[in-house]
Design an enzyme around this catalytic site. Structure first.
Site, PDB file in Angstrom:
ATOM      1  N   LYS A 196      27.744  47.652  33.136  1.00  0.00           N
ATOM      2  CA  LYS A 196      28.422  46.409  33.474  1.00  0.00           C
ATOM      3  C   LYS A 196      27.439  45.267  33.199  1.00  0.00           C
ATOM      4  O   LYS A 196      26.230  45.462  33.266  1.00  0.00           O
ATOM      5  CB  LYS A 196      28.826  46.446  34.950  1.00  0.00           C
ATOM      6  CG  LYS A 196      29.522  45.196  35.437  1.00  0.00           C
ATOM      7  CD  LYS A 196      30.215  45.435  36.779  1.00  0.00           C
ATOM      8  CE  LYS A 196      30.628  44.108  37.408  1.00  0.00           C
ATOM      9  NZ  LYS A 196      31.454  43.270  36.516  1.00  0.00           N
TER      10      LYS A 196
ATOM     11  N   ASN B  29      41.944  41.525  34.879  1.00  0.00           N
ATOM     12  CA  ASN B  29      40.844  41.429  35.831  1.00  0.00           C
ATOM     13  C   ASN B  29      40.164  40.088  35.721  1.00  0.00           C
ATOM     14  O   ASN B  29      40.078  39.492  34.651  1.00  0.00           O
ATOM     15  CB  ASN B  29      39.839  42.574  35.645  1.00  0.00           C
ATOM     16  CG  ASN B  29      38.757  42.241  34.638  1.00  0.00           C
ATOM     17  OD1 ASN B  29      37.805  41.529  34.958  1.00  0.00           O
ATOM     18  ND2 ASN B  29      38.905  42.734  33.421  1.00  0.00           N
ATOM     19  N   ALA B  30      39.723  39.636  36.886  1.00  0.00           N
ATOM     20  CA  ALA B  30      38.897  38.426  36.959  1.00  0.00           C
ATOM     21  C   ALA B  30      37.809  38.710  37.981  1.00  0.00           C
ATOM     22  O   ALA B  30      37.798  38.162  39.076  1.00  0.00           O
ATOM     23  CB  ALA B  30      39.740  37.220  37.361  1.00  0.00           C
TER      24      ALA B  30
ATOM     25  N   ASN C  43      24.650  45.570  28.886  1.00  0.00           N
ATOM     26  CA  ASN C  43      25.457  44.387  28.593  1.00  0.00           C
ATOM     27  C   ASN C  43      24.877  43.217  29.380  1.00  0.00           C
ATOM     28  O   ASN C  43      24.589  43.349  30.570  1.00  0.00           O
ATOM     29  CB  ASN C  43      26.912  44.648  28.996  1.00  0.00           C
ATOM     30  CG  ASN C  43      27.832  43.490  28.665  1.00  0.00           C
ATOM     31  OD1 ASN C  43      27.791  42.447  29.315  1.00  0.00           O
ATOM     32  ND2 ASN C  43      28.656  43.662  27.648  1.00  0.00           N
TER      33      ASN C  43
ATOM     34  N   CYS D 225      31.701  34.784  28.306  1.00  0.00           N
ATOM     35  CA  CYS D 225      31.548  34.083  29.576  1.00  0.00           C
ATOM     36  C   CYS D 225      31.473  32.576  29.316  1.00  0.00           C
ATOM     37  O   CYS D 225      31.090  32.137  28.239  1.00  0.00           O
ATOM     38  CB  CYS D 225      30.304  34.565  30.304  1.00  0.00           C
ATOM     39  SG  CYS D 225      28.796  34.286  29.411  1.00  0.00           S
TER      40      CYS D 225
ATOM     41  N   LYS E 176      29.328  41.329  21.620  1.00  0.00           N
ATOM     42  CA  LYS E 176      30.694  41.718  21.982  1.00  0.00           C
ATOM     43  C   LYS E 176      31.611  40.524  21.778  1.00  0.00           C
ATOM     44  O   LYS E 176      31.542  39.538  22.517  1.00  0.00           O
ATOM     45  CB  LYS E 176      30.748  42.194  23.431  1.00  0.00           C
ATOM     46  CG  LYS E 176      32.108  42.776  23.830  1.00  0.00           C
ATOM     47  CD  LYS E 176      32.029  43.477  25.176  1.00  0.00           C
ATOM     48  CE  LYS E 176      33.333  44.186  25.523  1.00  0.00           C
ATOM     49  NZ  LYS E 176      33.230  44.936  26.791  1.00  0.00           N
TER      50      LYS E 176
ATOM     51  N   THR F  99      38.210  41.563  26.555  1.00  0.00           N
ATOM     52  CA  THR F  99      39.596  41.535  27.040  1.00  0.00           C
ATOM     53  C   THR F  99      40.368  40.328  26.506  1.00  0.00           C
ATOM     54  O   THR F  99      39.791  39.308  26.134  1.00  0.00           O
ATOM     55  CB  THR F  99      39.623  41.488  28.569  1.00  0.00           C
ATOM     56  OG1 THR F  99      38.785  40.416  29.011  1.00  0.00           O
ATOM     57  CG2 THR F  99      39.124  42.796  29.161  1.00  0.00           C
TER      58      THR F  99
ATOM     59  N   GLY G 224      39.296  48.935  23.282  1.00  0.00           N
ATOM     60  CA  GLY G 224      40.578  48.365  23.688  1.00  0.00           C
ATOM     61  C   GLY G 224      41.649  49.434  23.804  1.00  0.00           C
ATOM     62  O   GLY G 224      42.172  49.907  22.798  1.00  0.00           O
TER      63      GLY G 224
ATOM     64  N   THR H  71      39.204  51.014  30.519  1.00  0.00           N
ATOM     65  CA  THR H  71      40.183  51.117  31.598  1.00  0.00           C
ATOM     66  C   THR H  71      40.619  52.561  31.846  1.00  0.00           C
ATOM     67  O   THR H  71      40.946  52.931  32.978  1.00  0.00           O
ATOM     68  CB  THR H  71      41.385  50.212  31.266  1.00  0.00           C
ATOM     69  OG1 THR H  71      40.881  48.881  31.094  1.00  0.00           O
ATOM     70  CG2 THR H  71      42.409  50.192  32.380  1.00  0.00           C
TER      71      THR H  71
END
Lengths: 249, 308
Positions: free
Chosen positions: B46, B70-71, B100, B131, B166, B194, B245, B268
């Site tokens: 993560k 997701n947030a 990451n 971000c 990414k 995403t 994805g 996911t």
């Protein structure tokens, strides 16, 4: 109290739908035996929608089996409710922590918050209080020793389970009979009221939170819940059971 | 028939093309109770930033048809705590460890890259450019080639480790972003992050998740991400691509390889099924056997005309 986690396809052994939208399924499992308060992520073989497994509390568990009791009404729980004996269901569990040990616990359940507390009483004893809207919502599941409250008075006393607990505390003839812990699972306003009641009497209170979860296993950070310390806690990782004063209700 | 699953991704040897996707596998060994993580081609953490981040208020998640919004808000313990608490465990896996990382502005992005580059347990870095850049009004770094290229250049100067970028799919031309990242010195491109989306709670008349929007992942995103991989591969056939994805079966992974990816990330699907990578790897091998593919590395990009 915490146990190892596992993920496996489990065979459904029993299914019951006692009424009130409640469904119980019992599965065969090789996972470690769950403790009261712990939960599992359940998902049946229904394709890509609904996508996520559902977090469900254990109602009971023993060597080789686990039982779950839940209320239907959502796309995931409705699918789980359709499982019949012989079907397979994926179960990740036991997950999260458990309610702590206590000598004279009062176990206070609101509605479908019943399963972990009924499980606790079965295993360790304690006085169980259960509040429901009506007798039909209780679906005949209430046991003789339980102290019951319903909004319309059709089961037990009329009123909320918080009122019942407050009255019961007031009726205690001596401190030796007082609970040494109050453990609760149910709607947040109910748990908040119990936390205030417990704090006023200096009785430790433990609440079980219901966070919206994706994984249930501590990898997605999705089930954040505000903590009184000013940051978030992850319900699946540090909970679902918290000392009431540590979380915002 | 034996299938040789090894691939080489921008100089990093992987025993198979499967890795975890950032954000769906924790920072350390959270998944270890469920399966032997060393079966993976690589482990991707993560995202981490220099300073810890508490993340967004709930609700952070919203389920959608065959998808998940997701947030999380980039919640993470910060580089220092990550290196102390999580990295040593990952180092014991014996597989490449890809961290990451991101920053709230270019300086903090470079600082994270520098700090992580000092760690011998880190094999490669994956830069999250989706971000918001607080110094540019919250616009994501990865949506403007003129911003992305200097950012990647600065990170490139700050590390000798393989640098993956990414890419965000929320752009008019992902090829322009891929070009900027490659010009900036990226060794590989992860395609894609995403897709921005939202849901609405009709009773409360509120957008979901809590910031009013979130990143969509899951099976619903597969066709979009697959096309992005294909477009980037078509424009830059030599650029190593990691496809990500909506992968939930071995067949999905093979589709990404055929579109031009050298490796793939499982995201996911792990949230849905913690052991998904084990099953997907088995399915990929079985499918290759059935299709007479002895080496998946040989079919990278093979769906493109003239490449099969």
């Amino acid at each position: 109290m915490e146990t190892d986690k596992s993920y496996e396809l489990c065979r459904v052994r029993e299914r019951a739908a006692p009424g009130g939208g409640l469904v119980s399924i019992t599965v065969e499992t090789t996972a470690p035996v769950a403790a009261p308060g712990q939960f599992a992520m359940l998902r049946g073989p229904w394709g890509d929608a609904p996508l996520l497994p559902r977090a469900i509390s254990y109602r009971g568990a023993g060597p080789g089996w686990a039982r779950f009791l839940f209320r239907t009404g959502g796309p995931g729980t409705d699918r789980l409710a359709r499982l019949v004996p012989g079907d397979e269901v994926a179960v990740a569990g036991p997950l999260g922590n458990a309610f702590p040990p206590a000598k004279r616990p009062w176990l206070v359940a609101g509605g479908v918050g019943l399963p972990p507390l009924a499980f606790y009483q079965r295993r360790f004893g304690g006085t169980l209080f259960w509040g429901v809207p009506t007798a039909s919502a209780a679906a005949g599941l209430a046991e003789k020793s339980w102290r019951l409250a319903s909004d319309d008075g059709s089961l037990g006393v009329r009123g909320t389970v918080v009122d019942l607990v407050a009255a019961s505390l007031g009726e205690l003839v001596n401190d030796a009979m007082a609970p040494d812990a109050i453990m609760t699972c149910g709607p947040y306003p109910m748990m908040a009221a119990l936390a205030r009641l417990s704090a006023a009497r200096e009785i430790p209170c433990f609440v079980s939170l219901e966070g919206k979860m994706a994984c249930g296993i501590g990898v997605c950070c999705g089930c954040a819940h505000p903590a009184t310390a000013g940051v978030y806690v992850h319900v699946c990782e540090k909970g679902p059971v918290f000392p009431a004063h540590e979380v915002v209700l | 028939m034996t299938v040789d699953t090894t691939v080489t991704l921008a100089g990093v040897a992987l025993k198979n093309p499967l890795m975890t996707a950032s954000g769906t596998s924790g920072h350390g060994l959270e998944l270890a109770p469920f399966f032997d993580l060393s079966i993976l081609g690589a482990f991707v953490t993560k995202g981490v930033s220099m300073a810890p981040r508490a993340g967004n208020p709930p609700p952070r998640l919203q389920e959608t048809p065959a998808g998940l919004l997701n947030a999380i808000g980039l919640e993470n313990p910060g580089v220092e705590a990550f290196c102390a608490a999580a990295l040593p465990g990952l180092a014991t896996l014996g597989i490449p460890v890809v961290v990451n990382c991101f920053g709230e502005d270019p300086e903090r992005t470079v600082a994270a890259v520098e700090a992580l580059s000092r760690e011998t347990a880190v094999t490669a870095l994956e830069l999250n450019v989706s971000c918001p850049n607080v110094k540019a009004g919250g616009i994501a770094f990865g949506t403007d080639p003129a911003v992305l290229r200097p950012l990647v250049e600065a990170c490139r100067r700050a590390t000798a480790k393989p640098l993956w970028v990414k890419l965000s799919p929320n752009v008019t031309s992902i090829v322009a972003m891929a070009d900027a990242a490659l010009q900036g010195g990226a060794d590989a491109l992860t395609c894609v992050n995403t897709l921005l989306g939202c849901d609405i709670d009709v009773k409360r008349r509120r957008f979901l998740p809590s910031p009013g929007r979130g990143g969509l992942s899951g099976p619903a995103t597969l066709p979009v991400a697959l096309l992005k991989v294909a477009e980037v591969h078509r424009a830059f056939p030599q650029a190593p691509i990691i496809g990500v994805g909506g992968i939930r079966r071995g067949e999905d992974a093979l589709k990404y390889l055929l579109a031009g990816a050298t490796a793939v990330q499982i995201g996911t699907a792990i949230l849905v099924e913690p052991t998904a990578p084990v099953r997907i790897l088995n399915e990929l091998v079985e499918l290759c056997e059935a299709l007479g593919i002895t080496r998946p590395a040989d079919v990278i990009g093979a769906a493109h005309p003239g490449q099969s």
